[in-house]
Design an enzyme around this catalytic site. Structure first.
Site, PDB file in Angstrom:
ATOM      1  N   LYS A 201      30.573  19.337  17.387  1.00 40.58           N
ATOM      2  CA  LYS A 201      30.363  19.690  15.981  1.00 40.58           C
ATOM      3  C   LYS A 201      31.078  21.003  15.671  1.00 40.58           C
ATOM      4  CE  LYS A 201      26.002  22.096  16.911  1.00 40.58           C
ATOM      5  NZ  LYS A 201      24.581  22.224  16.583  1.00 40.58           N
TER       6      LYS A 201
ATOM      7  N   ARG B 255      12.519  21.870  12.120  1.00 40.75           N
ATOM      8  CA  ARG B 255      13.784  21.900  11.406  1.00 40.75           C
ATOM      9  C   ARG B 255      14.077  20.484  10.901  1.00 40.75           C
ATOM     10  NH1 ARG B 255      18.940  24.224  14.611  1.00 40.75           N
ATOM     11  NH2 ARG B 255      18.690  22.204  15.654  1.00 40.75           N
TER      12      ARG B 255
ATOM     13  N   TYR C 181      37.940  53.396   8.332  1.00 42.42           N
ATOM     14  CA  TYR C 181      37.123  53.490   7.126  1.00 42.42           C
ATOM     15  C   TYR C 181      35.795  54.182   7.426  1.00 42.42           C
ATOM     16  CZ  TYR C 181      40.240  50.224   4.714  1.00 42.42           C
ATOM     17  OH  TYR C 181      41.320  49.633   4.131  1.00 42.42           O
TER      18      TYR C 181
ATOM     19  N   MET D 276      40.090  44.647   7.983  1.00 45.72           N
ATOM     20  CA  MET D 276      40.406  43.245   7.731  1.00 45.72           C
ATOM     21  C   MET D 276      41.449  42.704   8.709  1.00 45.72           C
ATOM     22  SD  MET D 276      41.919  41.383   4.316  1.00 45.72           S
ATOM     23  CE  MET D 276      40.394  41.524   3.377  1.00 45.72           C
TER      24      MET D 276
END
Length: 370
Positions: free
Chosen positions: A39, A138, A267, A315
């Site tokens: 999956k 679930r 940053y 990024m």
């Protein structure tokens, strides 16, 4: 020249890990088979790539999407294919039958759709995995729903063979059989007054249960993360089970900055140099799938030696410490995770799990098969 980042997929390692899973599963259940869980695009490794690598060894393939199951059939896969969330509407059933798929049934309405479909098309034959909710809460049939489910099954005798399944919620926790015992007790209690259940095949074990509780493997195990060289446990690494890394994320150093005491990196300036520091800038960032929330200090390999990241992940880039690596510089090879640096270790430093690292690999990262 392309940007110097790529993910290398070691197909022999994938085959090796599948065979390890089946070996564990067969320790107490000699005839146990194993679904290769592919999956989420084979956990980010490539569905068709993984299927091709396992095509001659896997007992079957398990995934979620009907379109992906059809793609496997069109690629020549002839083993059983299991839809782990079953079907979503009645129109899916004829397609499932046409492609010889097995379906998980986890709610009463699905059985009602099946009964109506088999009445309309008596020749329809669909193997069913009846999922029982033993405490995961679930998906799955509850104990209160089971009598109605049995009536539906009896009303549709033309359905294909039935397998019983459940999913363990705590098999990856503390190494204690009590983690699975309570669910096994519920599972057995739910089928105790169903005489026919004794003759049904059973599918219980995920990767964690296969490795730690092989007695749960039974007829069909469902290895997932272990196929890709990840450990389902926080306290045991994959190598201790004989598993090999399949995905290695490589890059290179783009630039080197020499900074002095008190200078900051990245940053927010979250890293402050305690002394003269050589900073390597790596061509990899969160847009490539590296976790943005990985803190400074996350392990990384540069030129074959371990070091650590510095400051925030950007990024397209991240920074690392080259102070103790005088021979490392521009174009030095970098391993973000994989061979030599387990993805589980990187994931743990980032407060996540290796599943997320693999699945988050960005489409822009070139993939090379080894």
């Amino acid at each position: 020249m392309p940007r110097p980042i790529e993910a290398r997929i070691d197909l022999p390692a994938l085959r090796h890990n599948y065979l390890v899973a089946r070996q564990y599963a067969s320790r107490q259940h000699r005839e146990a088979k194993a679904w290769a869980v592919v999956k989420a695009n084979a956990y980010g490794h490539g569905l068709l790539r993984a299927a091709a690598a396992l095509g001659d060894v896997a007992d079957g393939f398990a995934l979620l999407d009907l379109d992906e199951a059809i793609a496997l059939r069109q690629a020549g896969i002839r083993q059983p294919i299991l839809l782990l969330e079953g079907f979503f509407e009645a129109a899916d059933l004829s397609v499932c039958a046409a492609h010889d798929l097995s379906v998980v049934v986890h709610r009463l309405e699905q059985l009602q759709m099946l009964r109506q479909a088999t009445r309309a098309t008596p020749s329809m034959h669909l193997p069913i995995y009846l999922k029982l909710n033993s405490g995961m809460n679930r998906l799955g049939i509850t104990a209160a729903q089971l009598p109605a489910v049995r009536r539906e099954l009896e009303a549709a005798p033309a359905l294909g063979p039935l397998t019983l399944m459940t999913h363990f919620a705590e098999a990856d926790g503390v190494a204690d059989e009590r983690c699975i015992a309570w669910q096994l007790e519920r599972f057995l209690a739910m089928t105790a007054d169903w005489p026919a259940a004794a003759n049904f095949p059973v599918s219980l074990a995920n990767s964690a249960a296969i490795l730690r509780y092989p007695q749960t493997a039974h007829d069909w195990a469902r290895p997932g993360i272990m196929l890709y060289g990840g450990s389902p446990f926080a306290d045991e690494d994959a190598a201790s089970f004989g598993l090999q890394p399949v995905m290695t994320l490589h890059s290179r150093i783009l630039a080197v900055q020499e900074i002095g005491i008190g200078e900051r990196v990245g940053y927010g300036g979250s890293f402050v140099a305690p002394g003269p520091t050589r900073v390597g800038i790596v061509a990899c960032g969160y847009a490539d799938g590296y976790p943005r929330h990985a803190p400074g200090g996350t392990p990384i390999i540069v030129a074959g030696r371990r070091t650590q990241t510095l400051g925030r992940v950007s990024m397209d880039m991240l920074a690392c410490d080259l102070t103790e690596l005088p021979d490392a510089g521009v174009n030095s090879p970098v391993v973000l995770w994989g061979e030599g640096l387990p993805a589980d270790e990187v994931a743990s430093a980032a407060g996540t799990i290796s599943y997320e690292l693999f699945c988050a690999l960005a489409r822009r990262v070139p993939v090379v098969e080894v």
